[in-house]
Design a protein around this motif. Structure first.
Motif, PDB file in Angstrom:
ATOM      1  N   PHE A  38       4.855  10.545  -0.621  1.00 14.19           N
ATOM      2  CA  PHE A  38       3.385  10.796  -1.331  1.00 14.19           C
ATOM      3  C   PHE A  38       3.555   9.800  -2.825  1.00 14.19           C
ATOM      4  O   PHE A  38       3.311   9.467  -3.112  1.00 14.19           O
ATOM      5  N   ALA A  39       5.498   9.597  -3.035  1.00 14.25           N
ATOM      6  CA  ALA A  39       5.470   9.580  -5.126  1.00 14.25           C
ATOM      7  C   ALA A  39       5.637   7.725  -4.811  1.00 14.25           C
ATOM      8  O   ALA A  39       4.917   7.157  -5.357  1.00 14.25           O
ATOM      9  N   VAL A  40       5.934   6.999  -3.259  1.00 11.10           N
ATOM     10  CA  VAL A  40       6.036   6.003  -2.689  1.00 11.10           C
ATOM     11  C   VAL A  40       4.669   5.540  -3.151  1.00 11.10           C
ATOM     12  O   VAL A  40       4.136   4.248  -3.246  1.00 11.10           O
ATOM     13  N   VAL A  41       3.553   6.016  -1.991  1.00 11.27           N
ATOM     14  CA  VAL A  41       2.576   5.914  -1.843  1.00 11.27           C
ATOM     15  C   VAL A  41       1.526   5.551  -3.503  1.00 11.27           C
ATOM     16  O   VAL A  41       0.828   4.597  -3.909  1.00 11.27           O
ATOM     17  N   ALA A  42       1.893   6.682  -4.078  1.00 10.02           N
ATOM     18  CA  ALA A  42       1.922   6.896  -5.652  1.00 10.02           C
ATOM     19  C   ALA A  42       1.856   5.112  -6.482  1.00 10.02           C
ATOM     20  O   ALA A  42       1.476   4.355  -7.057  1.00 10.02           O
ATOM     21  N   GLN A  43       3.112   4.801  -6.255  1.00  2.00           N
ATOM     22  CA  GLN A  43       3.554   3.812  -7.102  1.00  2.00           C
ATOM     23  C   GLN A  43       3.119   2.565  -7.087  1.00  2.00           C
ATOM     24  O   GLN A  43       2.568   1.379  -7.288  1.00  2.00           O
ATOM     25  N   GLY A  44       3.420   2.175  -5.153  1.00  4.80           N
ATOM     26  CA  GLY A  44       2.373   0.872  -4.792  1.00  4.80           C
ATOM     27  C   GLY A  44       0.742   1.037  -5.051  1.00  4.80           C
ATOM     28  O   GLY A  44       0.215  -0.381  -5.402  1.00  4.80           O
ATOM     29  N   ALA A  45       0.553   2.325  -4.503  1.00  5.77           N
ATOM     30  CA  ALA A  45      -0.821   2.182  -5.508  1.00  5.77           C
ATOM     31  C   ALA A  45      -1.927   1.876  -6.978  1.00  5.77           C
ATOM     32  O   ALA A  45      -1.841   1.030  -7.247  1.00  5.77           O
ATOM     33  N   ALA A  46      -0.230   2.620  -7.318  1.00  2.82           N
ATOM     34  CA  ALA A  46      -0.470   2.127  -9.329  1.00  2.82           C
ATOM     35  C   ALA A  46      -0.212   0.606  -9.488  1.00  2.82           C
ATOM     36  O   ALA A  46      -1.006  -0.006 -10.366  1.00  2.82           O
ATOM     37  N   TYR A  47       0.637  -0.493  -8.871  1.00  2.00           N
ATOM     38  CA  TYR A  47       0.870  -1.405  -9.496  1.00  2.00           C
ATOM     39  C   TYR A  47       0.477  -2.422  -8.810  1.00  2.00           C
ATOM     40  O   TYR A  47      -0.184  -3.552 -10.043  1.00  2.00           O
ATOM     41  N   VAL A  48      -0.877  -1.727  -7.728  1.00  2.00           N
ATOM     42  CA  VAL A  48      -1.230  -3.159  -7.129  1.00  2.00           C
ATOM     43  C   VAL A  48      -3.147  -2.906  -8.336  1.00  2.00           C
ATOM     44  O   VAL A  48      -3.339  -3.725  -8.704  1.00  2.00           O
ATOM     45  N   PHE A  49      -3.157  -1.702  -8.760  1.00  2.00           N
ATOM     46  CA  PHE A  49      -4.122  -1.357  -9.253  1.00  2.00           C
ATOM     47  C   PHE A  49      -4.402  -1.949 -10.914  1.00  2.00           C
ATOM     48  O   PHE A  49      -4.756  -2.552 -11.580  1.00  2.00           O
ATOM     49  N   TYR A 289       9.174   1.629   2.405  1.00  2.00           N
ATOM     50  CA  TYR A 289       7.958   2.337   2.394  1.00  2.00           C
ATOM     51  C   TYR A 289       6.365   1.322   1.301  1.00  2.00           C
ATOM     52  O   TYR A 289       5.944   1.064   1.122  1.00  2.00           O
ATOM     53  N   LEU A 290       7.597   1.394   0.513  1.00  2.00           N
ATOM     54  CA  LEU A 290       6.935   0.589  -0.912  1.00  2.00           C
ATOM     55  C   LEU A 290       6.360  -1.230  -0.709  1.00  2.00           C
ATOM     56  O   LEU A 290       5.280  -0.826  -0.857  1.00  2.00           O
ATOM     57  N   ILE A 291       7.253  -1.621   0.144  1.00  2.00           N
ATOM     58  CA  ILE A 291       7.105  -2.859   0.290  1.00  2.00           C
ATOM     59  C   ILE A 291       5.981  -2.732   1.202  1.00  2.00           C
ATOM     60  O   ILE A 291       4.449  -3.787   1.170  1.00  2.00           O
ATOM     61  N   ILE A 292       5.538  -1.818   2.560  1.00  2.00           N
ATOM     62  CA  ILE A 292       4.365  -1.966   3.056  1.00  2.00           C
ATOM     63  C   ILE A 292       3.185  -0.659   2.841  1.00  2.00           C
ATOM     64  O   ILE A 292       1.968  -2.131   2.390  1.00  2.00           O
ATOM     65  N   PHE A 293       3.732  -0.002   1.734  1.00  2.00           N
ATOM     66  CA  PHE A 293       2.042   0.533   1.163  1.00  2.00           C
ATOM     67  C   PHE A 293       1.723  -0.437  -0.078  1.00  2.00           C
ATOM     68  O   PHE A 293       0.700  -0.683  -0.529  1.00  2.00           O
ATOM     69  N   ILE A 294       2.309  -1.308  -1.203  1.00  2.00           N
ATOM     70  CA  ILE A 294       2.026  -2.449  -2.115  1.00  2.00           C
ATOM     71  C   ILE A 294       1.026  -3.597  -0.632  1.00  2.00           C
ATOM     72  O   ILE A 294       0.033  -4.031  -1.530  1.00  2.00           O
ATOM     73  N   SER A 295       1.530  -4.009   0.593  1.00  2.00           N
ATOM     74  CA  SER A 295       1.150  -5.073   0.864  1.00  2.00           C
ATOM     75  C   SER A 295      -0.538  -4.312   1.869  1.00  2.00           C
ATOM     76  O   SER A 295      -1.192  -4.923   1.605  1.00  2.00           O
ATOM     77  N   VAL A 296      -0.016  -3.260   1.929  1.00  2.00           N
ATOM     78  CA  VAL A 296      -1.883  -2.850   2.450  1.00  2.00           C
ATOM     79  C   VAL A 296      -2.809  -2.412   1.230  1.00  2.00           C
ATOM     80  O   VAL A 296      -4.431  -3.331   1.732  1.00  2.00           O
ATOM     81  N   PHE A 297      -2.159  -2.196   0.226  1.00  2.00           N
ATOM     82  CA  PHE A 297      -2.633  -1.578  -0.988  1.00  2.00           C
ATOM     83  C   PHE A 297      -3.374  -3.200  -1.287  1.00  2.00           C
ATOM     84  O   PHE A 297      -4.918  -3.481  -2.084  1.00  2.00           O
ATOM     85  N   TYR A 298      -2.561  -4.156  -1.452  1.00  2.00           N
ATOM     86  CA  TYR A 298      -3.206  -5.860  -1.744  1.00  2.00           C
ATOM     87  C   TYR A 298      -4.355  -6.744  -0.778  1.00  2.00           C
ATOM     88  O   TYR A 298      -4.623  -6.758  -1.564  1.00  2.00           O
ATOM     89  N   TYR A 299      -3.792  -6.113   0.117  1.00  2.00           N
ATOM     90  CA  TYR A 299      -4.812  -6.442   1.583  1.00  2.00           C
ATOM     91  C   TYR A 299      -5.984  -6.066   1.082  1.00  2.00           C
ATOM     92  O   TYR A 299      -7.118  -6.848   0.694  1.00  2.00           O
ATOM     93  N   PHE A 300      -6.196  -5.045   0.715  1.00  2.00           N
ATOM     94  CA  PHE A 300      -7.282  -4.448   0.717  1.00  2.00           C
ATOM     95  C   PHE A 300      -8.279  -4.406  -0.638  1.00  2.00           C
ATOM     96  O   PHE A 300      -9.853  -4.460   0.075  1.00  2.00           O
ATOM     97  N   PHE A 301      -7.484  -4.686  -1.834  1.00  2.00           N
ATOM     98  CA  PHE A 301      -8.107  -4.503  -2.962  1.00  2.00           C
ATOM     99  C   PHE A 301      -8.160  -5.679  -3.195  1.00  2.00           C
ATOM    100  O   PHE A 301      -8.376  -5.777  -4.307  1.00  2.00           O
ATOM    101  N   VAL A 302      -7.771  -6.388  -2.929  1.00  2.00           N
ATOM    102  CA  VAL A 302      -6.825  -7.917  -4.221  1.00  2.00           C
ATOM    103  C   VAL A 302      -7.117  -8.992  -3.187  1.00  2.00           C
ATOM    104  O   VAL A 302      -7.654  -9.986  -3.675  1.00  2.00           O
ATOM    105  N   TYR A 303      -6.634  -9.191  -1.691  1.00  2.00           N
ATOM    106  CA  TYR A 303      -6.496 -10.370  -1.226  1.00  2.00           C
ATOM    107  C   TYR A 303      -8.078 -10.665  -0.339  1.00  2.00           C
ATOM    108  O   TYR A 303      -8.550 -11.699  -0.738  1.00  2.00           O
TER     109      TYR A 303
END
Length: 329
Positions: A38-49, A289-303
């Motif tokens: 969950f902490a890694v999910v929070a990190q991935g979401a935070a950095y994308v936003f 995990y961080l690379i995966i979560f960053i990729s997912v958040f980036y795809y849906f909210f940026v790409y």
């Protein structure tokens, strides 16, 4: 986190929680895999936003409504405070600094006269980190009764004399290859049933008149595990990697995803004078995990928003599915 502090001897209450959490982690206790994910999910979401916020700020100008994109960062800071690791805040500051500066330079077409502005911004970022470092130290009862100047001087300036002490007085070897930089691999192998010791990420403390610490720069780990020759090779390889990575981001202004990744990895460069955060970081499941979560958040909210063709193809597929459904009845 509170329950973990109880197991480490916390007599009760939140005021001493972080102090005893730190003690628990020194004895190899963890809060569990689920909480870490969950902490890694929070990190991935935070950095994308945060990237979205900075992108809008640089290219569109300041808008109050964009502050909503910083909510994930606030949630991440809560996770980081509960981790009882103060140096982790430098990851956030470095990420914001690098993303903001690269986007700004891209807008200005890499005008090198802006280097002075970036330097001043970096000094301001360092001051912010030092203030946060000191404040969170009080939260875990570290630095109490010590002046702010003495506390900060200890963590900024101790690594060089500490490393000098290690060079003059090498520590006994354990006989295991990479036992100071590949701890995560040893942990995985131990879980697979191999008879390997529980290795600690922390170094021994060394004392000087009126002060003691266990910070030795990143060089101690590289020398301990791979000798002086290995240290030279590793440092050269890391330098080449980050140089190539940065020039790729610089030459490709639309490589925003690579910029997000680079800004996340580059904090290890800023930590070299304190400790290694490169080899200790990339050989972990949390890194994957961080690379995966960053990729997912980036795809849906940026790409999907920066590339209209994606939306067009998706809209075409949706329309086609609707037409087929209508024909079927």
């Amino acid at each position: 986190t509170y329950q973990l502090s109880i197991t480490a001897g916390n007599p009760g209450g939140l005021s001493l929680m972080l102090k005893y959490v730190r003690e628990a982690k020194l004895n190899f206790a963890t809060i569990g895999k689920v909480a870490n994910i969950f902490a890694v999910v929070a990190q991935g979401a935070a950095y994308v936003f945060v990237f979205i916020f900075l992108y809008n700020f640089v290219w569109r100008g300041f808008k109050w409504r964009d502050f909503i994109y910083l909510i994930p960062l606030i949630l991440l800071i809560v996770f980081q405070i509960l981790s009882a690791t103060r140096a982790i805040f430098i990851i956030d500051i470095v990420f914001i600094l690098i993303v903001g500066c690269v986007l700004y330079q891209q807008k200005k077409r890499w005008n090198y006269w802006n280097t002075v502005k970036i330097l001043l911004l970096g000094i301001a970022a360092l001051c912010i980190f030092l203030v946060m470092f000191r404040m969170t130290g009080f939260m875990k009862d570290s630095g109490t009764g010590v002046s702010m100047f003495s506390s900060i001087s200890k963590y900024i300036g101790f690594s060089i004399p500490g490393f000098n002490d290690y060079v003059l007085n090498p520590r006994p070897e354990t006989g295991y290859l990479g036992d100071h930089t590949l701890l995560s691999l040893y942990s995985v192998l131990r879980q697979l049933g191999l008879d390997l010791p529980q290795l600690s990420i922390h170094h021994d403390f060394v004392a000087f008149p009126g002060i003691e610490s266990n910070v030795y720069t990143c060089l101690r780990r590289y020398i301990e595990d791979y000798t002086y020759l290995g240290m030279y090779v590793i440092m050269a390889a890391i330098g080449a990697f980050f140089s190539a990575f940065f020039h790729t981001v610089q030459r490709r202004p639309n490589s925003n995803f690579l910029l997000v990744l680079y800004a996340n990895f580059a904090y290890s460069l800023f930590m070299f004078s304190i400790d290694d955060q490169f080899l200790l970081y990339i050989f972990t499941t949390s890194f994957v995990y961080l690379i995966i979560f960053i990729s997912v958040f980036y795809y849906f909210f940026v790409y999907r928003h920066l590339h209209p063709k994606v939306r067009t193809r998706q809209s075409s597929r949706v329309c086609q599915m609707r037409r087929e459904a209508e024909r079927k009845g």
